[in-house]
Design a protein around this motif. Structure first.
Motif: not given
Length: 124
Positions: A1-5, A103-104, A113-116
């Motif tokens: 999946m694409l990470p948040s922009p 994956a993240k 949750v936030d990717i970080d």
């Protein structure tokens, strides 16, 4: 999946997935209904015109690059229904490799949750 922009992982993940699917920047732009220069601006942080896509553009690109995921009526990205099985060999045979960024990003969306906040530990 694409990470948040807004994620620092977004530009590389967008480029990697686009290239993995064999799409040119022009083709991605055409399919997403955006100007032809925009994919470069999204992928290259060193570009003087670097920017992040709007939410609706991110959604269009995600649908193009990850057609196996659908958007629910609530507007949330939903992974395809998983089939529970005790035989993991059939699951692994259909699996594809993911980058850590992919994956993240998938875990962040799945768990809201936030990717970080995602940490991946590999034990072998």
């Amino acid at each position: 999946m694409l990470p948040s922009p807004t994620s620092p992982d977004f530009p590389a993940a967008l480029k990697a997935r686009r290239e993995m699917l064999g799409l040119s920047r022009a083709e991605l732009a055409r399919r997403a209904g955006i100007h032809g220069v925009m994919p470069r601006r999204y992928e290259e942080p060193d570009c003087g015109e670097f920017t992040s896509p709007r939410a609706d553009t991110w959604k269009k690109m995600h649908e193009i690059l990850y057609p196996e995921f659908t958007v629910s009526a609530s507007g949330q990205l939903d992974p395809p229904e998983s089939k529970s099985t005790t035989d993991t060999s059939s699951v692994l045979s259909g699996a594809r490799s993911l980058s850590l960024a992919e994956a993240k990003a998938g875990l962040a969306i799945t768990f809201g949750v936030d990717i970080d906040r995602i940490e991946i530990t590999i034990r072998g």
